[in-house]
Design a protein around this motif. Structure first.
Motif, PDB file in Angstrom:
ATOM      1  N   SER A  15       0.686  -1.190  -0.081  1.00  0.00           N
ATOM      2  CA  SER A  15       0.063   0.086   0.178  1.00  0.00           C
ATOM      3  C   SER A  15       0.817   1.351   0.024  1.00  0.00           C
ATOM      4  N   ALA A  19       0.974   4.327  -2.635  1.00  0.00           N
ATOM      5  CA  ALA A  19       0.929   5.719  -2.345  1.00  0.00           C
ATOM      6  C   ALA A  19       1.852   6.618  -2.909  1.00  0.00           C
ATOM      7  N   ARG A  20       3.051   6.164  -3.264  1.00  0.00           N
ATOM      8  CA  ARG A  20       4.190   6.845  -3.820  1.00  0.00           C
ATOM      9  C   ARG A  20       4.129   6.967  -5.403  1.00  0.00           C
ATOM     10  N   GLU A  25      -4.211   5.459  -5.492  1.00  0.00           N
ATOM     11  CA  GLU A  25      -4.717   5.644  -4.303  1.00  0.00           C
ATOM     12  C   GLU A  25      -5.252   4.130  -3.879  1.00  0.00           C
TER      13      GLU A  25
END
Length: 224
Positions: A15, A19-20, A25
């Motif tokens: 996750s 997110a990076r 998302e």
């Protein structure tokens, strides 16, 4: 995106990877097949990162279930399973790609960028007109034309040296750490790892974790 993994910590790491990547998302996390199907139906994610080894059902069964559901998200399989039957099952089930654990952030980022470019191309085509062969070729061939970007400052001559050493170690049945690679090539450990991770991200090497005493597990590399 929905992340499906039986291991809570691994799901958290993946996750974090997602997110990076700009524009992506995580909308949900599931730790079992039943939860994955239920979450996909409720959340309607565009993409699912799907583990194969789940506590209740096989991940391939989840993949087939998702394909038959109204949600019908795209799926990238993320698993430690290396047997050909599982790989074939993922392909036949319509998975976009198959990432073998443990994989780097760069390897996942590459697949997410491919997913993005694929859907942008699909979105640019007129929905009421038949697709031309060139359009179809671009869609099905996009993966081959979307290689992993080489690390900043990568030199082809140095890459060849790292590749040769990694091949030799693998041919002898061994593997290599970034520190050992640095010693053999006179590179810094950071530079050696950059080359090694590039080979992993481009599918030419694989990495395994070796657990020892205290601290983080050691990353060991093999040529494939």
């Amino acid at each position: 995106m929905l992340v499906v993994d039986d291991d809570f910590m691994v799901a958290k790491v993946h996750s974090g990877y997602v997110a990076r990547v700009d524009g992506f998302e995580v909308v949900g996390v599931a730790h079992s097949g039943a939860d994955a199907v239920r979450a996909a139906d409720e959340l309607r994610p565009d993409l699912v990162l799907l583990d194969i080894y789940l506590p209740d059902v096989d991940g391939l069964a989840v993949l087939r279930n998702l394909r038959d559901s109204d949600a019908d998200p795209d799926v990238i399989v993320i698993t430690a399973a290396r047997d050909l039957d599982t790989v074939r099952g993922a392909i036949r089930g319509g998975a976009l790609h198959y990432l073998i654990k443990p994989f780097s952030y760069e390897a996942l980022r590459d697949q997410l960028e491919h997913f993005r470019s694929l859907h942008r191309k699909l979105g640019s085509l007129p929905g009421d007109a038949p697709a031309a062969q060139q359009d179809v070729d671009e869609l099905f061939g996009a993966r081959a034309r979307n290689p992993v970007a080489p690390p900043k400052g990568l030199a082809s001559e140095t890459a060849e040296v790292v590749e040769r050493i990694l091949r030799e170690v693998t041919a002898d049945g061994g593997d290599l750490s970034a520190t050992e690679c640095a010693d053999a090539t006179a590179l810094s450990r950071v530079s050696a790892r950059k080359y090694l991770e590039h080979f992993v991200a481009s599918g030419r090497a694989e990495v395994r974790l070796r657990y020892g005493g205290a601290g983080r597990p050691e990353r060991r590399y093999r040529w494939v």
